[in-house]
Design an enzyme around this catalytic site. Structure first.
Site, short mmCIF file in Angstrom:
data_model
loop_
_atom_site.label_atom_id
_atom_site.label_comp_id
_atom_site.label_asym_id
_atom_site.label_seq_id
_atom_site.Cartn_x
_atom_site.Cartn_y
_atom_site.Cartn_z
N TYR A 19 4.67 0.84 -4.43
CA TYR A 19 3.66 1.13 -3.40
C TYR A 19 4.05 2.40 -2.62
O TYR A 19 3.22 3.29 -2.40
CB TYR A 19 3.53 -0.08 -2.46
CG TYR A 19 2.75 0.22 -1.20
CD1 TYR A 19 1.37 0.40 -1.24
CD2 TYR A 19 3.40 0.33 0.03
CE1 TYR A 19 0.65 0.69 -0.08
CE2 TYR A 19 2.70 0.62 1.19
CZ TYR A 19 1.33 0.79 1.12
OH TYR A 19 0.62 1.10 2.26
N GLU A 41 -4.64 -4.60 6.23
CA GLU A 41 -3.80 -4.40 7.42
C GLU A 41 -4.17 -5.35 8.55
O GLU A 41 -3.30 -5.75 9.33
CB GLU A 41 -3.87 -2.93 7.88
CG GLU A 41 -2.85 -2.08 7.15
CD GLU A 41 -3.39 -0.75 6.68
OE1 GLU A 41 -4.45 -0.34 7.17
OE2 GLU A 41 -2.76 -0.14 5.81
N TRP A 49 4.36 -6.22 5.78
CA TRP A 49 3.45 -5.63 4.79
C TRP A 49 3.74 -6.15 3.39
O TRP A 49 2.83 -6.34 2.59
CB TRP A 49 3.54 -4.11 4.85
CG TRP A 49 2.65 -3.43 3.84
CD1 TRP A 49 3.03 -2.64 2.80
CD2 TRP A 49 1.21 -3.47 3.79
NE1 TRP A 49 1.91 -2.20 2.10
CE2 TRP A 49 0.80 -2.70 2.68
CE3 TRP A 49 0.24 -4.11 4.56
CZ2 TRP A 49 -0.54 -2.53 2.33
CZ3 TRP A 49 -1.10 -3.95 4.21
CH2 TRP A 49 -1.47 -3.17 3.11
#
Length: 198
Positions: A19, A41, A49
């Site tokens: 990522y 988010e 995350w």
């Protein structure tokens, strides 16, 4: 194992590293991807995350590939179905926020022509270039993320606090917060220069 120098927050997890290497900090200009990031988010709020990242494919399937037009029409039956889906983060307030945000997102599109035009105007359509020596020194919020958060809330968006919005800015390349010694710092900076020239 490769010997690439990365931002410290992603090191050691292959999913996180991929990522970081391929997506984080790359300027995103299309509305579909901006909505996807914004939705993920909002689900991240209060969590890490990586938790969201591990469930991203499940989210994609559960939320009609992040099609905001469809999400805006979700009814109580669909919300109950999502609450039964163990593959996503089952927080009813966040699920309802995704529906609310999809409708608010389309209102912004109607007003500005695209959500991209709306959100990128806050940085004058040019990514902010920071010089972060170590990832823990990157801010969690800024005056600008405060401003964007306030404006989004005024437009009816939910779970868009300043921390969520700054994470969104980092993820979608509105700000380059790669460590200066990270192998991605310069390529992301170059992408910003290309934007300036276009």
């Amino acid at each position: 194992m490769d010997d690439l120098n990365r931002c410290g927050w992603c090191v050691g997890d292959p999913l996180y590293e991929a990522y970081h290497d391929e997506e984080w900090g790359v300027p995103v200009l299309d509305d579909e991807t901006l909505f996807k990031f914004l939705t993920l988010e909002t689900f991240q709020a209060g969590l890490s995350w990586i938790t969201v990242l591990r469930k991203r494919q499940n989210f994609r399937e559960a939320f009609d590939h992040f099609d905001y037009r469809k999400i805006a029409t979700y009814d109580e039956t669909k919300i109950a179905e999502l609450m039964d889906n163990a593959g996503i983060i089952r927080n009813q307030m966040k699920i309802r926020a995704a529906v609310t945000n999809a409708a608010a997102f389309m209102k912004v599109q109607d007003e500005f022509g695209s959500f991209s035009k709306y959100i990128w105007q806050f940085v004058d359509y040019q990514p902010i270039q920071n010089d972060i020596p170590y990832y823990k020194e990157a801010p969690a919020t800024t005056e600008l993320s405060d401003q964007i958060s306030k404006d989004l809330k005024k437009r009816g968006f939910k779970f868009v606090g300043s921390t969520v919005i700054y994470a969104h800015m980092q993820a979608t390349g509105m700000v380059n917060d790669h460590q200066v010694d990270c192998f991605r710092y310069k390529p992301v900076q170059d992408l910003a220069k290309k934007m300036q020239q276009s």
